[in-house]
Design a protein around this motif. Structure first.
Motif, PDB file in Angstrom:
ATOM      1  N   LEU A  95      44.184  43.536  44.028  1.00 23.02           N
ATOM      2  CA  LEU A  95      43.738  42.144  43.956  1.00 23.02           C
ATOM      3  C   LEU A  95      42.866  41.935  42.720  1.00 23.02           C
ATOM      4  O   LEU A  95      43.014  40.957  41.988  1.00 23.02           O
ATOM      5  N   GLN A  96      41.974  42.911  42.492  1.00 20.65           N
ATOM      6  CA  GLN A  96      41.092  42.830  41.324  1.00 20.65           C
ATOM      7  C   GLN A  96      41.899  42.920  40.032  1.00 20.65           C
ATOM      8  O   GLN A  96      41.666  42.158  39.093  1.00 20.65           O
ATOM      9  N   LYS A 132      43.782  39.654  39.477  1.00 21.74           N
ATOM     10  CA  LYS A 132      42.891  38.591  38.990  1.00 21.74           C
ATOM     11  C   LYS A 132      42.578  38.787  37.515  1.00 21.74           C
ATOM     12  O   LYS A 132      42.545  37.828  36.750  1.00 21.74           O
ATOM     13  N   ARG A 164      42.329  49.318  48.982  1.00 22.98           N
ATOM     14  CA  ARG A 164      43.060  48.173  49.521  1.00 22.98           C
ATOM     15  C   ARG A 164      43.003  46.964  48.582  1.00 22.98           C
ATOM     16  O   ARG A 164      43.982  46.249  48.404  1.00 22.98           O
ATOM     17  N   PHE A 165      41.830  46.745  48.012  1.00 27.96           N
ATOM     18  CA  PHE A 165      41.648  45.516  47.245  1.00 27.96           C
ATOM     19  C   PHE A 165      41.752  45.715  45.731  1.00 27.96           C
ATOM     20  O   PHE A 165      41.565  44.764  44.978  1.00 27.96           O
TER      21      PHE A 165
END
Lengths: 133, 70
Positions: free
Chosen positions: B24-25, B28, B20-21
């Motif tokens: 996002l990583q 970034k 899921r994340f």
């Protein structure tokens, strides 16, 4: 078992709300605590102002997990409204130290960065068990 | 038995969490690299600005041209 039987999760993103509920419930499986979710800021503000939004009372909540990026109201506004005696763990994707400091100033007990790493998730799990266990 | 199920659920949830994340990583990391590039090479900043201005110019000319035809 104490009267504080619930963890309140304030998260507006449905998938993340379900995911974090499952993670926390799994961690608290031995203790029999339950996770209850609020999916918007307005209801959270009403709940902490004493209005009957949920079936439970504020006194039954042992921990609040608060997402800072709620679509309708700033999480910091909600944080300011929560009574000091209820521990609050902030969940946020924002790693900015200023935001973290502001959250801690407003009474957050801990600040967790969502999705940062599994270690960060483990830190959240340990915190939840420490507070509720 | 319950502990085994708990451990299994924990592992599965970790996988879902990680998936899921992940974006996002990655986001970034890419943003960080882009910011570093801009910092290390200030000319790139100007080049990007010029590219944006040129694009706005090209697209607005095209739109005005089409509107004039219609």
């Amino acid at each position: 078992m104490t009267s504080k039987r619930y963890v309140l999760l304030i998260e507006d993103e449905k998938f993340q709300a379900t995911l974090f509920s499952k993670i926390i419930e799994n961690e608290l499986l031995d203790f029999g605590y339950r996770v209850i979710t609020l999916d918007n800021g307005r209801d959270a503000l009403k709940f902490f102002s004493g209005e009957k939004v949920l079936k439970i009372e504020q006194s039954e909540i042992g921990l609040v997990l608060l997402d800072l990026a709620i679509h309708d109201i700033s999480g910091l506004q909600i944080l300011a409204k929560i009574e000091a005696k209820i521990p609050v763990a902030v969940l946020s994707a924002n790693e900015d130290t200023k935001v973290k400091e502001e959250a801690m100033r407003l009474g957050a007990s801990e600040y967790f960065v969502k999705g940062k790493s599994i270690e960060e998730l483990n830190r959240l799990r340990e915190f939840v068990v420490k507070v509720m266990g | 038995m319950q502990q085994d199920e708990k451990k299994l659920a924990k592992q599965e949830l970790e996988k879902i969490y990680d998936n899921r994340f992940k974006w996002l990583q990655v986001g970034k990391m890419l943003r960080g690299r882009f910011a570093d590039s801009l910092h290390n090479n200030p000319k790139l900043n100007w080049v990007l600005r010029l590219v944006i201005i040129a694009n706005i110019g090209i697209w607005s000319s095209l739109i005005l041209f089409i509107l004039k035809i219609l």
